[in-house]
Write an enzyme that holds these catalytic residues in place. Sequence first.
Site, short mmCIF file in Angstrom:
data_model
loop_
_atom_site.label_atom_id
_atom_site.label_comp_id
_atom_site.label_asym_id
_atom_site.label_seq_id
_atom_site.Cartn_x
_atom_site.Cartn_y
_atom_site.Cartn_z
N GLY A 25 0.77 -1.24 0.00
CA GLY A 25 0.00 0.00 0.00
C GLY A 25 0.80 1.28 0.00
O GLY A 25 0.41 2.27 0.63
N ASN A 79 1.20 3.22 -2.67
CA ASN A 79 0.37 4.18 -3.43
C ASN A 79 -0.81 4.65 -2.58
O ASN A 79 -1.19 5.82 -2.62
CB ASN A 79 -0.12 3.56 -4.73
CG ASN A 79 0.94 3.63 -5.81
OD1 ASN A 79 1.24 4.70 -6.33
ND2 ASN A 79 1.54 2.48 -6.13
N ARG A 123 -16.39 -15.88 -8.04
CA ARG A 123 -15.91 -14.53 -8.28
C ARG A 123 -17.03 -13.49 -8.15
O ARG A 123 -16.85 -12.39 -7.66
CB ARG A 123 -15.35 -14.49 -9.70
CG ARG A 123 -14.25 -13.52 -9.94
CD ARG A 123 -13.66 -13.76 -11.31
NE ARG A 123 -12.44 -14.54 -11.22
CZ ARG A 123 -11.24 -14.02 -10.97
NH1 ARG A 123 -11.11 -12.74 -10.76
NH2 ARG A 123 -10.18 -14.77 -10.92
N ARG A 132 -6.54 -8.59 -8.00
CA ARG A 132 -7.61 -9.45 -8.49
C ARG A 132 -8.12 -8.87 -9.80
O ARG A 132 -8.33 -7.65 -9.90
CB ARG A 132 -8.81 -9.48 -7.52
CG ARG A 132 -8.51 -9.94 -6.14
CD ARG A 132 -8.08 -11.38 -6.06
NE ARG A 132 -9.12 -12.32 -6.41
CZ ARG A 132 -8.88 -13.64 -6.52
NH1 ARG A 132 -7.67 -14.12 -6.35
NH2 ARG A 132 -9.85 -14.46 -6.83
N LEU A 191 -10.99 -8.03 -12.16
CA LEU A 191 -12.41 -7.78 -11.91
C LEU A 191 -13.22 -8.17 -13.14
O LEU A 191 -12.77 -7.99 -14.27
CB LEU A 191 -12.62 -6.31 -11.56
CG LEU A 191 -11.90 -5.86 -10.28
CD1 LEU A 191 -12.01 -4.34 -10.12
CD2 LEU A 191 -12.46 -6.58 -9.06
N ASN A 209 -7.04 2.86 -11.92
CA ASN A 209 -5.99 1.88 -11.60
C ASN A 209 -4.64 2.53 -11.90
O ASN A 209 -4.54 3.40 -12.75
CB ASN A 209 -6.16 0.63 -12.47
CG ASN A 209 -5.10 -0.42 -12.17
OD1 ASN A 209 -4.78 -0.68 -11.02
ND2 ASN A 209 -4.55 -1.01 -13.21
N HIS A 230 -0.83 1.44 -13.12
CA HIS A 230 -0.09 0.32 -13.72
C HIS A 230 1.36 0.75 -13.91
O HIS A 230 1.63 1.85 -14.41
CB HIS A 230 -0.73 -0.05 -15.07
CG HIS A 230 -0.04 -1.20 -15.73
ND1 HIS A 230 -0.21 -2.51 -15.32
CD2 HIS A 230 0.85 -1.24 -16.75
CE1 HIS A 230 0.54 -3.29 -16.06
NE2 HIS A 230 1.20 -2.56 -16.93
N ASP A 253 -5.74 -3.45 -18.17
CA ASP A 253 -4.73 -2.44 -18.43
C ASP A 253 -4.99 -1.64 -19.71
O ASP A 253 -4.07 -1.23 -20.42
CB ASP A 253 -3.32 -3.07 -18.47
CG ASP A 253 -2.95 -3.72 -17.14
OD1 ASP A 253 -3.45 -3.25 -16.11
OD2 ASP A 253 -2.19 -4.70 -17.15
C1 GRF Z 1 2.59 -0.73 -7.87
O1 GRF Z 1 3.76 -0.87 -8.60
C2 GRF Z 1 1.42 -0.54 -8.78
O2 GRF Z 1 1.71 0.15 -9.95
C3 GRF Z 1 1.04 -1.95 -9.11
O3 GRF Z 1 1.26 -2.67 -7.94
C4 GRF Z 1 2.22 -2.01 -7.14
C5 GRF Z 1 1.58 -1.73 -5.82
O4 GRF Z 1 2.47 -1.18 -4.88
N1 GRF Z 1 -0.31 -2.00 -9.63
P1 GRF Z 1 1.94 -0.57 -3.54
O5 GRF Z 1 1.13 -1.65 -2.83
O6 GRF Z 1 1.10 0.63 -3.86
O7 GRF Z 1 3.16 -0.22 -2.75
#
Ligand code: GRF
Length: 194
Positions: A13, A15, A67, A93, A95, A109, A111, A147
């Site tokens: 976590g 981000n 699911r 996951r 979706l 999201n 990526h 994506d």
């Molecule tokens: C990040 O690199 C994000 O781009 C990808 O998964 C990773 C998550 O990292 N989808 P964090 O849990 O936010 O540290």
Amino acid sequence: MKKRVAVLISGRGSNMTALIEAAAARDYPAEIAVVVSNRPDAPGLARACAAGVATAVVDHAQFGADREAFERALDEELRKRQIDLVCLAGFMRLLTPWLVERWSGRMLNIHPSLLPQFKGLHTHRRALEADVKWHGATVHFVVPEMDAGPIVAQGSVPVREGDTEATLAERVLEIEHQIYPRALRAVAEGRTES
Ligand code: GRF
């Protein structure tokens, strides 16, 4: 009124933390109303708690192969908390179109690549193999195709001589932490089109 945001995580976590920190600013147009994890042991849950953010777990393992039941439970959690926008942040996951369409235009999201390059997993390894000079991260609206979906923000970083997956991942992560709060602000202020 600030938009009510749910951040969905599966892991550490970082981000999520960047979003929580940005949302602490008085003039930020969104508040992090809840952090939801599909894994009860996600380290990010404790980080959210420590930051004073409500947490919830919707454990996919409890639903076995069903699911749809998992996603209904997730959707219920989001509706119960009157969530306006959902940010996937390391949510591991896939979706189904059912949930994605219910949150169409309201789910983001992040990526770790410059989409449309390197969709899917192991993006840093693949960037090194492809010998690209620039790599980065993308925030996009979620659509049924993985994506894909309209891009809200991108940030790029140089690939350096001698980079490993780990050093490149670290450099990209720094840019992720900058662009996700920026992208969420733009969406919360209605400055984007999904
Ligand atoms: C990040 O690199 C994000 O781009 C990808 O998964 C990773 C998550 O990292 N989808 P964090 O849990 O936010 O540290």
